[in-house]
Scaffold this motif. Sequence first.
Motif, PDB file in Angstrom:
ATOM      1  N   HIS A   1       2.760  -2.551   8.582  1.00  0.00           N
ATOM      2  CA  HIS A   1       3.387  -2.150   7.318  1.00  0.00           C
ATOM      3  C   HIS A   1       4.867  -2.493   7.243  1.00  0.00           C
ATOM      4  N   ALA A   2       5.541  -2.620   8.388  1.00  0.00           N
ATOM      5  CA  ALA A   2       6.979  -2.918   8.360  1.00  0.00           C
ATOM      6  C   ALA A   2       7.294  -4.373   8.647  1.00  0.00           C
ATOM      7  N   ALA A   3       6.270  -5.219   8.790  1.00  0.00           N
ATOM      8  CA  ALA A   3       6.504  -6.629   9.115  1.00  0.00           C
ATOM      9  C   ALA A   3       7.193  -7.336   7.960  1.00  0.00           C
ATOM     10  N   LEU A   4       8.262  -8.057   8.250  1.00  0.00           N
ATOM     11  CA  LEU A   4       8.987  -8.800   7.229  1.00  0.00           C
ATOM     12  C   LEU A   4       8.278 -10.105   6.909  1.00  0.00           C
ATOM     13  N   SER A   5       8.412 -10.534   5.661  1.00  0.00           N
ATOM     14  CA  SER A   5       7.837 -11.811   5.261  1.00  0.00           C
ATOM     15  C   SER A   5       8.586 -12.957   5.928  1.00  0.00           C
ATOM     16  N   LYS A   6       8.014 -14.146   5.889  1.00  0.00           N
ATOM     17  CA  LYS A   6       8.658 -15.299   6.522  1.00  0.00           C
ATOM     18  C   LYS A   6       9.978 -15.657   5.848  1.00  0.00           C
ATOM     19  N   THR A   7      10.176 -15.191   4.605  1.00  0.00           N
ATOM     20  CA  THR A   7      11.450 -15.417   3.930  1.00  0.00           C
ATOM     21  C   THR A   7      12.399 -14.237   4.076  1.00  0.00           C
ATOM     22  N   GLN A   8      11.956 -13.205   4.845  1.00  0.00           N
ATOM     23  CA  GLN A   8      12.758 -12.006   5.079  1.00  0.00           C
ATOM     24  C   GLN A   8      13.077 -11.251   3.793  1.00  0.00           C
ATOM     25  N   GLU A   9      12.179 -11.355   2.805  1.00  0.00           N
ATOM     26  CA  GLU A   9      12.453 -10.780   1.487  1.00  0.00           C
ATOM     27  C   GLU A   9      11.636  -9.535   1.175  1.00  0.00           C
ATOM     28  N   GLY A  10      11.015  -8.961   2.160  1.00  0.00           N
ATOM     29  CA  GLY A  10      10.256  -7.744   1.910  1.00  0.00           C
ATOM     30  C   GLY A  10       9.250  -7.510   3.003  1.00  0.00           C
ATOM     31  N   THR A  11       8.836  -6.239   3.162  1.00  0.00           N
ATOM     32  CA  THR A  11       7.865  -5.905   4.195  1.00  0.00           C
ATOM     33  C   THR A  11       6.453  -6.157   3.683  1.00  0.00           C
ATOM     34  N   TYR A  12       5.525  -6.177   4.599  1.00  0.00           N
ATOM     35  CA  TYR A  12       4.121  -6.379   4.239  1.00  0.00           C
ATOM     36  C   TYR A  12       3.634  -5.226   3.366  1.00  0.00           C
ATOM     37  N   ARG A  13       4.081  -4.027   3.671  1.00  0.00           N
ATOM     38  CA  ARG A  13       3.696  -2.874   2.849  1.00  0.00           C
ATOM     39  C   ARG A  13       4.184  -3.032   1.421  1.00  0.00           C
ATOM     40  N   GLU A  14       5.399  -3.508   1.240  1.00  0.00           N
ATOM     41  CA  GLU A  14       5.975  -3.630  -0.083  1.00  0.00           C
ATOM     42  C   GLU A  14       5.347  -4.763  -0.892  1.00  0.00           C
ATOM     43  N   ARG A  15       4.982  -5.847  -0.218  1.00  0.00           N
ATOM     44  CA  ARG A  15       4.627  -7.061  -0.943  1.00  0.00           C
ATOM     45  C   ARG A  15       3.134  -7.427  -0.901  1.00  0.00           C
ATOM     46  N   ALA A  16       2.391  -6.934   0.079  1.00  0.00           N
ATOM     47  CA  ALA A  16       1.038  -7.491   0.236  1.00  0.00           C
ATOM     48  C   ALA A  16      -0.045  -6.482   0.607  1.00  0.00           C
ATOM     49  N   LEU A  17       0.306  -5.354   1.219  1.00  0.00           N
ATOM     50  CA  LEU A  17      -0.715  -4.486   1.789  1.00  0.00           C
ATOM     51  C   LEU A  17      -1.658  -3.923   0.723  1.00  0.00           C
ATOM     52  N   ALA A  18      -1.107  -3.444  -0.386  1.00  0.00           N
ATOM     53  CA  ALA A  18      -1.959  -2.881  -1.439  1.00  0.00           C
ATOM     54  C   ALA A  18      -2.921  -3.940  -1.968  1.00  0.00           C
ATOM     55  N   ARG A  19      -2.435  -5.177  -2.078  1.00  0.00           N
ATOM     56  CA  ARG A  19      -3.282  -6.259  -2.587  1.00  0.00           C
ATOM     57  C   ARG A  19      -4.474  -6.519  -1.667  1.00  0.00           C
ATOM     58  N   ILE A  20      -4.221  -6.616  -0.367  1.00  0.00           N
ATOM     59  CA  ILE A  20      -5.320  -6.924   0.554  1.00  0.00           C
ATOM     60  C   ILE A  20      -6.279  -5.748   0.676  1.00  0.00           C
ATOM     61  N   LEU A  21      -5.777  -4.524   0.555  1.00  0.00           N
ATOM     62  CA  LEU A  21      -6.677  -3.363   0.574  1.00  0.00           C
ATOM     63  C   LEU A  21      -7.612  -3.375  -0.634  1.00  0.00           C
ATOM     64  N   ARG A  22      -7.077  -3.768  -1.777  1.00  0.00           N
ATOM     65  CA  ARG A  22      -7.925  -3.842  -2.977  1.00  0.00           C
ATOM     66  C   ARG A  22      -8.873  -5.032  -2.925  1.00  0.00           C
ATOM     67  N   ALA A  23      -8.490  -6.072  -2.187  1.00  0.00           N
ATOM     68  CA  ALA A  23      -9.271  -7.314  -2.166  1.00  0.00           C
ATOM     69  C   ALA A  23     -10.427  -7.290  -1.178  1.00  0.00           C
ATOM     70  N   THR A  24     -10.473  -6.292  -0.306  1.00  0.00           N
ATOM     71  CA  THR A  24     -11.478  -6.296   0.762  1.00  0.00           C
ATOM     72  C   THR A  24     -12.441  -5.109   0.723  1.00  0.00           C
ATOM     73  N   PRO A  25     -12.713  -4.512  -0.447  1.00  0.00           N
ATOM     74  CA  PRO A  25     -13.553  -3.302  -0.429  1.00  0.00           C
ATOM     75  C   PRO A  25     -14.990  -3.571  -0.018  1.00  0.00           C
ATOM     76  N   LEU A  26     -15.490  -4.778  -0.250  1.00  0.00           N
ATOM     77  CA  LEU A  26     -16.881  -5.084   0.058  1.00  0.00           C
ATOM     78  C   LEU A  26     -17.061  -5.648   1.459  1.00  0.00           C
ATOM     79  N   ALA A  27     -15.981  -6.007   2.107  1.00  0.00           N
ATOM     80  CA  ALA A  27     -16.085  -6.512   3.477  1.00  0.00           C
ATOM     81  C   ALA A  27     -16.421  -5.368   4.418  1.00  0.00           C
ATOM     82  N   PRO A  28     -17.318  -5.585   5.395  1.00  0.00           N
ATOM     83  CA  PRO A  28     -17.572  -4.535   6.386  1.00  0.00           C
ATOM     84  C   PRO A  28     -16.272  -4.130   7.080  1.00  0.00           C
ATOM     85  N   ALA A  29     -16.200  -2.892   7.538  1.00  0.00           N
ATOM     86  CA  ALA A  29     -14.962  -2.376   8.120  1.00  0.00           C
ATOM     87  C   ALA A  29     -14.398  -3.274   9.225  1.00  0.00           C
TER      88      ALA A  29
END
Length: 389
Positions: free
Chosen positions: A327-355
Amino acid sequence: MPATDDRTALAEAALRECMPHELPSTVTSVVGKHFGASSCRILLADYGLRFLAPVPTGAGEAVPVDGTAAGRAFASQEPVVVGGDPVTVYLPVSDRGERAGVLHVCLPAPGGTAGPRDVEALAGIAAAVAQTLMAVERDTDLYAVARRGRPLTLAAEIQWDLLPRRSAVRPEFHLGAQLEPAYTVCGDNFDWSADGDRLSIGVINGEGTGMPAATLTALAVQALRHARRTGADLADQAMLANEAVWAVHGGRRALSALLLEVDLATGQVQAVDAGSPLAFLTRAGRSEQISLEPQFTLGALEDTVYTEQSFRLEPGDRLTVVSDGVHAALSKTQEGTYRERALARILRATPLAPAPEAARMILRDLAEHVGLIPLEDDAVVVCLDWFGR
């Protein structure tokens, strides 16, 4: 040729009798004899879940998980048949949800396909291979060596030997977890245990790097297990682990942890938040962080008293726990953390994938976010799909 059930039973009997290091040659012999297979190999998932490697090492090329028929069988946990002559069948090698790899079988097939009777029988043999593998793999180094896409550091070796299975299937839940960087991980770890009444989950992050981080985490994990096995409640487990770390390090070293205990009958979750791992709940297409009151990290202060907090899971929920390396990993451009920029998106994108596959997909997405494959900082993801009773 014997009937399907007979072929499977004959294979199971042969696997029960073989020596631990003889499992690959035994299954090759049995499948060749009873199915006329021209080739049969066990492919084990490497520590990073990127490749499926043959056993023993050197018995062929490793196969990528992504973009291959073998990888589809591994990810979907369903047999995959590739037509031709010979026809190739890939079958999941899994036991109680733990994805060990796939069984790769080449069958003579003048019609270019394999019949459902053969596939069903081979699936039973693949399940028997998995059960045998789980029983014997610690009696030989053969399988641990085969899983190595490259050498492990000593710290990583300690962490992998500490881990429970990476995935599990029960009537009430499915669970999947993964840690990265698989070959150099130091202090991040996960643990879980289930009995008839409760599921215990812990995500632990030992501070520092290298062997100091690995040994710190090993101490905490074993202290937590010891406390749990003596019947201590969750708050007391945290307190006893805190005392163990303090006794060794005197406040100079500490580690963060999120400890959870799920009542399998009701879905009620007790939690102790002792640091940086975060929990996210995905329900009806929406993902939100579970709000918990942070408490002192384990080993930071002597005689710390911990307080349990609670929330409830509903059937259909997915609970995802991530360490700060996610959640605290910075992007390759150092412009935001994974939690801020991507985590919610990937959580919404993987609901049908097995755990288990969702955990792998999150870490793969994280690597793309930070621009490093493999990752450099420790990262853990645990996904829990809740069905209830």
